[in-house]
Design a protein around this motif. Structure first.
Motif, short mmCIF file in Angstrom:
data_model
loop_
_atom_site.label_atom_id
_atom_site.label_comp_id
_atom_site.label_asym_id
_atom_site.label_seq_id
_atom_site.Cartn_x
_atom_site.Cartn_y
_atom_site.Cartn_z
N VAL B 76 37.13 39.44 40.64
CA VAL B 76 37.94 38.26 40.93
C VAL B 76 37.20 37.34 41.89
O VAL B 76 37.82 36.56 42.61
N ARG B 78 35.32 34.58 44.00
CA ARG B 78 35.55 33.14 44.12
C ARG B 78 34.50 32.58 45.08
O ARG B 78 34.38 33.12 46.20
N ASP B 156 43.27 32.49 37.90
CA ASP B 156 42.34 31.65 38.66
C ASP B 156 41.04 31.51 37.88
O ASP B 156 40.02 32.07 38.28
N PRO B 350 37.85 37.81 51.63
CA PRO B 350 38.54 38.17 50.40
C PRO B 350 37.76 37.76 49.16
O PRO B 350 36.92 36.86 49.21
N ARG B 351 38.03 38.40 48.06
CA ARG B 351 37.50 38.05 46.73
C ARG B 351 35.99 37.88 46.72
O ARG B 351 35.45 36.88 46.29
N CYS B 353 34.06 40.15 45.20
CA CYS B 353 33.55 40.71 43.95
C CYS B 353 34.64 40.75 42.91
O CYS B 353 35.71 40.20 43.11
#
Lengths: 353, 353
Positions: B76, B78, B156, B350-351, B353
């Motif tokens: 996920v 970003r 997303d 956060p996020r 990978c």
């Protein structure tokens, strides 16, 4: 990548997420909070030796002389809970059914979760328990997993991607390429219920008697066929796109026409009623516990009897593979007319699985 | 569940999604549009015999006497594209690295996509091409897959969950439980670059020389160790949670203390600078192409030499497993002090990978 998540800290405390009632971004951060989530929710429910090894991958043995089947499915169904199932049972049954459609006995599953920040940890626990039960029902362990968290508004509660490994005797060749002219097409039960059940739950439709999803594992029916010495040329579960799409795909791959008879296809009266009111074609509705078995002509009616008995349904012969070298699927209607069957061309019902 | 998506219609037309520049809900509906997406984007890029069979699962053979390793990871990250990689290369390398950490040679991958309505089909094609290249680099086929589409604002862009199967000799036991007092800990290269590269791309940070992710497959370095007859007791890639989390997890499972030396841990000056400014600890930063190998003492320095040579890095011995029966990880700092190392307690980035 999953050293933090494919490797739970062993099955331990049953408390749900240690006093957090909502998923936080930090539950996906790779630190202590994520470890607690894995430990208390996933590892506690899915407890098995491979998970307990706390390693990046699970180690498995395959019977000598067997081949592997490997499949994956993402699950984004909305709503998460519906009559007859939820995203958890769907995620397990969908993947074991894909293995069964290869003639494979499920060996192990993986489960990867994408959680939305703020998702209810009680709902997560309920979904995980549903997965545990569905996996136990077919005696397949969930041996490895992963957890990610995305910000509020960047996901939708929970998405679950399962992958599955199964094994099958090396000489078993079940697939569209094995289909032959003269084969019979056996349908394992009534169609359309999963699609209508999810639609009803989403739109708040009320029925006198609720229509429940047919969500169920197809492992036992397939193993019953194989154990009886029958050799299906092809098996296909009837999920997104329904019976029509499955038949068109098989006809296109095999390069042979298929003829079916509408009168032999069981659609419950209440499901048919919803379809008529909303303009749906039951042949395009998703099912989650129905399949077709394409059998050599001489293995019918025994095949239909065994399939129905193991599935707890009335399986019927709905048609035949013709010797016409085309990829047309045609249906003789209840009124005796002939109708061409095609895949969905647009979109019928989004997020059905 | 994936009869419509695990079974592309064969690799054919190279045109990107037939004149749709954005993903539509109907691309996940199970009908013609989804088939075209699979055919033109996924099947065309990942072309192989298992995919071409158009069945619910892929069939694979395992060498006699070998065991399987099985792993999964959701992705996920970003932004989707960052210096040194993108979600596609990450999704392939993350999963092959988890297999390598079991000492397994990758056999096949699956890929399940959750697309957001409106996502650019050009970006999707770019990501798929990146996956194709990453898979080709380690000679592993992507044999089965799935595609779902969710409404705008319910996802997303794209999430990708990969699962992987590898095989290894039955007598190979690589994992935290095999770690012994006296073992040496070898780090395969510099740490912290993936975390900083993603952060910089997300926040628009500018450097004189861009910091690129270390995203890379670890298959060749691990196979080089094994082929040289070395027998690592444990291997672990240093993703979410970084080196610190990996060491703490291993110490906790093995029930043995670990001592490391900060001076032996390579952190590039620019990465160290970013960490000092932003208050990050390089030991907690995610890497996507770095691992530790825990080797019997006598297999060092040969192990470090082989690992570094195959990885194209300078691998170093950073510490030892002590014979103290505790799960403490301590680090001797550059200034000679001793510091306790723990997992992240909250959330760093956060996020990633």
């Amino acid at each position: 990548m999953a050293e933090t998540s494919s490797s739970p800290l062993g099955a331990a405390c049953p408390a749900p997420l240690a006093h957090h009632t909502r998923v936080l971004m930090a539950h996906g951060g790779g630190g202590r909070l994520m470890h607690r989530l894995i430990e208390q929710t996933f590892a506690a429910a899915f407890d098995n030796a491979a998970l307990a090894a706390r390693h990046d991958g699970a180690l498995l043995s395959v019977p000598e002389g067997h081949r592997l089947a490997f499949t994956t499915d993402g699950h984004v169904v909305r709503p998460l809970f519906f009559p007859g199932g939820d995203i958890g049972s769907l995620a397990v049954n969908g993947t074991v059914n894909d293995l069964a459609m290869c003639g494979a006995r499920p060996l192990a599953l993986s489960a990867a979760f994408v959680l939305e920040e703020g998702f209810s940890t009680a709902d997560l626990a309920r979904i995980v328990e549903s997965m545990r039960q569905a996996a136990a029902a077919v005696d397949v362990p969930i041996v490895t997993g992963d957890t990610k968290v995305v910000e509020r508004g960047k996901g939708d509660g929970v998405f679950i991607t399962t992958a599955g490994i199964g094994h099958l005797p090396a000489d078993l060749e079940i697939g569209p390429a094995s289909v032959r002219a003269g084969d019979a097409i056996v349908l394992s039960g009534d169609i359309g219920r999963h699609g209508v059940a999810v639609l009803a739950a989403r739109e708040g439709l009320q029925f006198d008697v609720p229509i429940t999803s047919d969500c169920a594992p197809l492992v036992a029916p397939v193993m019953a066929l194989l154990d009886a010495g029958l050799r299906p040329h092809c098996l296909r579960d009837l999920t997104r796109g329904g019976l029509a799409t499955a038949l068109v795909e098989i006809a296109e791959t095999a390069g042979l026409a298929i003829e079916i008879d509408e009168r032999a296809i069981e659609v419950r009266e209440d499901v048919r009623g919803v379809c008529e009111v909303l303009g749906f074609d039951p042949l395009h509705l998703a099912n989650e516990g129905r399949c077709i078995a394409i059998l050599p002509g001489e293995q019918v009616p025994e095949g239909a009897r065994i399939l129905g008995q193991a599935a707890g349904t009335s399986a019927t012969v709905i048609g035949r593979v013709s010797n016409e070298k085309s990829d047309r699927v045609t249906m003789r209607t209840r009124f005796g007319a002939s109708r061409a069957i095609d895949m969905l061309s647009g979109e019928q019902l989004p997020r059905i699985c």
